[in-house]
Design a protein around this motif. Structure first.
Motif, short mmCIF file in Angstrom:
data_model
loop_
_atom_site.label_atom_id
_atom_site.label_comp_id
_atom_site.label_asym_id
_atom_site.label_seq_id
_atom_site.Cartn_x
_atom_site.Cartn_y
_atom_site.Cartn_z
N ALA A 27 -12.25 96.08 -38.01
CA ALA A 27 -13.45 96.76 -38.51
C ALA A 27 -14.62 96.62 -37.56
O ALA A 27 -15.37 97.58 -37.34
CB ALA A 27 -13.81 96.19 -39.89
N ILE A 28 -14.78 95.44 -36.96
CA ILE A 28 -15.94 95.22 -36.09
C ILE A 28 -15.81 96.02 -34.80
O ILE A 28 -16.81 96.43 -34.21
CB ILE A 28 -16.12 93.70 -35.82
N VAL A 29 -14.57 96.26 -34.35
CA VAL A 29 -14.37 97.08 -33.15
C VAL A 29 -14.61 98.56 -33.47
O VAL A 29 -15.26 99.29 -32.70
CB VAL A 29 -12.95 96.86 -32.59
N GLN A 30 -14.07 99.01 -34.61
CA GLN A 30 -14.26 100.41 -35.00
C GLN A 30 -15.72 100.75 -35.27
O GLN A 30 -16.14 101.89 -35.07
CB GLN A 30 -13.41 100.73 -36.23
N ALA A 31 -16.49 99.74 -35.71
CA ALA A 31 -17.92 99.96 -35.96
C ALA A 31 -18.74 99.93 -34.67
O ALA A 31 -19.96 100.07 -34.72
CB ALA A 31 -18.44 98.91 -36.93
N LYS A 32 -18.08 99.73 -33.52
CA LYS A 32 -18.74 99.71 -32.21
C LYS A 32 -19.77 98.58 -32.10
O LYS A 32 -20.76 98.70 -31.39
CB LYS A 32 -19.44 101.05 -31.93
N LEU A 33 -19.51 97.48 -32.82
CA LEU A 33 -20.39 96.32 -32.68
C LEU A 33 -19.95 95.43 -31.52
O LEU A 33 -20.77 94.73 -30.94
CB LEU A 33 -20.40 95.51 -33.98
N VAL A 34 -18.67 95.47 -31.22
CA VAL A 34 -18.14 94.71 -30.06
C VAL A 34 -17.09 95.59 -29.39
O VAL A 34 -16.64 96.59 -29.94
CB VAL A 34 -17.52 93.35 -30.49
N SER A 35 -16.69 95.19 -28.20
CA SER A 35 -15.70 95.96 -27.45
C SER A 35 -14.30 95.38 -27.65
O SER A 35 -14.13 94.22 -28.04
CB SER A 35 -16.05 95.95 -25.95
N ASN A 36 -13.31 96.22 -27.37
CA ASN A 36 -11.91 95.76 -27.45
C ASN A 36 -11.63 94.65 -26.46
O ASN A 36 -10.88 93.71 -26.74
CB ASN A 36 -10.97 96.94 -27.19
N LEU A 37 -12.24 94.75 -25.26
CA LEU A 37 -12.01 93.73 -24.24
C LEU A 37 -12.50 92.36 -24.70
O LEU A 37 -11.87 91.34 -24.41
CB LEU A 37 -12.71 94.14 -22.94
N LEU A 38 -13.61 92.35 -25.43
CA LEU A 38 -14.13 91.08 -25.93
C LEU A 38 -13.14 90.41 -26.88
O LEU A 38 -12.92 89.19 -26.81
CB LEU A 38 -15.46 91.31 -26.65
N ILE A 39 -12.51 91.19 -27.75
CA ILE A 39 -11.52 90.62 -28.67
C ILE A 39 -10.37 90.00 -27.90
O ILE A 39 -9.89 88.90 -28.22
CB ILE A 39 -11.01 91.69 -29.66
N ILE A 40 -9.93 90.68 -26.84
CA ILE A 40 -8.84 90.14 -26.02
C ILE A 40 -9.25 88.82 -25.37
O ILE A 40 -8.51 87.83 -25.38
CB ILE A 40 -8.42 91.17 -24.95
N ILE A 41 -10.45 88.82 -24.79
CA ILE A 41 -10.95 87.60 -24.13
C ILE A 41 -11.08 86.46 -25.14
O ILE A 41 -10.70 85.31 -24.87
CB ILE A 41 -12.31 87.87 -23.45
N LEU A 42 -11.60 86.76 -26.31
CA LEU A 42 -11.84 85.73 -27.32
C LEU A 42 -10.53 85.14 -27.83
O LEU A 42 -10.41 83.91 -27.98
CB LEU A 42 -12.63 86.33 -28.48
N VAL A 43 -9.55 85.99 -28.11
CA VAL A 43 -8.25 85.49 -28.58
C VAL A 43 -7.58 84.66 -27.50
O VAL A 43 -7.00 83.60 -27.78
CB VAL A 43 -7.37 86.67 -29.01
N ALA A 44 -7.66 85.10 -26.25
CA ALA A 44 -7.07 84.33 -25.15
C ALA A 44 -7.73 82.97 -25.02
O ALA A 44 -7.07 81.95 -24.79
CB ALA A 44 -7.20 85.12 -23.84
N SER A 45 -9.06 82.92 -25.18
CA SER A 45 -9.78 81.66 -25.09
C SER A 45 -9.38 80.72 -26.23
O SER A 45 -9.21 79.52 -26.02
CB SER A 45 -11.28 81.91 -25.11
N ALA A 46 -9.24 81.27 -27.44
CA ALA A 46 -8.86 80.45 -28.59
C ALA A 46 -7.46 79.89 -28.43
O ALA A 46 -7.21 78.71 -28.72
CB ALA A 46 -8.97 81.26 -29.88
#
Length: 448
Positions: free
Chosen positions: A362-381
């Motif tokens: 939902a947060i990506v579709q709402a254009k609040l964050v980018s898809n790349l950020l989600i990838i980076i964040l999951v990789a970091s976690a």
């Protein structure tokens, strides 16, 4: 027995009853052992009186009653017969008898079976290792050590600390393997602070004189006896605390970030591979969020032009700067992690998984964050939880915020400065006379 001693003894009985009168499990009653009557004081929540009396009477029948008589001591005002001394014995689950002649006996009693049996570990997943775990009973935990390490060099020192609430502990180490300076440092701190109360892990660290604020833990905790036995073989000192279902190994060193003692159960090549993966994970967990901010906002020229255009298109329509974007999603991830830990086991993983997927989409579709950020964040976690030990992962989780903030201000130079600073910080740490950047407590490179 002098008359004054009898009067003092009666006063002690009265004060003892007065001190515990608000405790519903405190019992004062007359009992008969053999043919004599005694005044018995005990806590019925800790003492199984029928079983205790049966054992005492059985000893009397077998003509061993002389040993019981020898336990009675005249009141002479010594520390063991004082009000505080008797209160401490009572709280340890012992039976106190007062004889009509004016003497006292403190007897070991039969306890209620309130200890949890040895079960499989709950918070750790041992691989190619025994599936037993420490319990809350310190004697059971010591027995687990004795069972797994049958050596006459195993030293177990029993201690107690606290004034208002006495807490039993045991200091365990292998003589000739543990460094004398480490053992001496721990013994001195425990002796100097033996009057301090011990109810939490933070109290233990305060007693041992460890820093209050630290980005990395100064100890290694585990509920696995096998792991603690390997720590003993590696020269560390283990502390057991009564009513704690895990043990503490001192001191912690840098290799504890990416290695566990149970790695020795794997072939050497597999062991090196796994530890390399964990070391890389530690580096990525600290640097990935900061690197995202650097390459998006501060130094995008470091990327190839094609990749820079792809990253810019990916963030098209996002209304926030990279730093705010990253902070927003990282805080949401931290809350998801904590919710996973706090919720009941039967619903926690399901709720957090569904919440994470739905919220991320939902947060990506709402254009609040980018898809790349989600990838980076999951990789970091994922990289963060590759590390050995939950406490180590928490320290890295905290420090990556520092790296990200410095990187947002100074770019790639700030990222490098943050990594240099954490290295200098680790180099300044010394726990139990052992530098944190040591690769072995024993002073040798391999700990296997």
């Amino acid at each position: 027995m002098q008359q004054s001693d009898k009067l003092n003894l009666r006063e002690i009985e009265k004060q003892l009853s007065e001190r515990f009168k608000k405790s519903s499990d405190f019992v004062c009653k007359n009992i008969i052992i053999g043919v004599e009557e005694f005044a018995a004081y005990y806590l019925e929540s800790l003492v199984n009186l029928p079983t205790t009396l049966s054992a005492i009477n059985q000893a009397a029948i077998e003509h061993e009653d002389d040993s019981l008589i020898q336990k009675f001591k005249p009141f002479e005002g010594d520390s063991s017969m004082s009000l505080d001394g008797l209160s401490n014995e009572l709280l340890q689950g012992k039976l106190i008898l007062f004889s009509p002649e004016g003497s006292i006996a403190v007897l070991e009693s039969e306890k209620h079976d309130i200890s949890r049996p040895v079960t499989s570990p709950e918070s750790e997943n041992p691989l190619q290792s025994a599936y037993d775990a420490f319990t809350e009973d310190i004697n059971t935990n010591i027995a687990l050590f004795r069972k797994k390490l049958r050596s006459d060099r195993l030293v177990i020192e029993s201690r107690s600390t606290g004034v208002q609430s006495k807490k039993k502990m045991a200091v365990v180490y292998l003589e000739g393997i543990a460094q004398p300076k480490v053992v001496q440092s721990i013994q001195e701190k425990l002796e100097q602070n033996k009057d301090k109360e011990l109810t939490t892990v933070r109290d233990l660290l305060r007693i041992l004189g460890h820093p209050k604020f630290a980005l990395t833990p100064t100890y290694v905790s585990s509920e696995l006896p096998g792991e603690m036995v390997e720590n003993l073989k590696n020269g560390k000192v283990v502390i057991l605390i009564d009513q704690f279902s895990f043990a503490f190994s001192f001191p912690a060193i840098i290799t504890d970030l990416w290695s566990t003692t149970l790695d020795v159960n794997y072939p050497y090549l597999f062991q090196v591979f796994l530890r390399t993966i964990r070391a890389i994970g530690a580096l990525l967990a600290m640097t990935l969020p900061g690197m995202y901010v650097v390459l998006n906002s501060v130094n995008p020229e470091l990327l190839r032009i094609q990749l820079a255009i792809t990253v810019a298109k990916n963030r098209e329509g996002v209304p926030y700067p990279s730093l705010i974007e990253m902070l927003l999603v990282m805080l949401l991830l931290e809350m998801i992690i904590e919710a996973t830990i706090r919720l009941p086991k039967n619903i926690g993983p399901t709720i957090t998984m569904i919440g994470g997927i739905l919220l991320g989409q939902a947060i990506v579709q709402a254009k609040l964050v980018s898809n790349l950020l989600i990838i980076i964040l999951v990789a970091s976690a994922i990289a963060n939880f590759v590390l050995a030990g939950y406490m180590n992962t928490t320290g890295i989780r905290m420090y990556k915020y520092v790296v990200m903030l410095v990187s947002s201000l100074f770019g790639i130079w700030g990222l490098e400065a943050a990594l240099i600073w954490i290295t200098i910080y680790f180099a300044s740490l010394t726990t139990c006379s052992v530098p944190y950047l040591s690769f072995s407590v024993k002073g040798k490179l391999p700990d296997e």
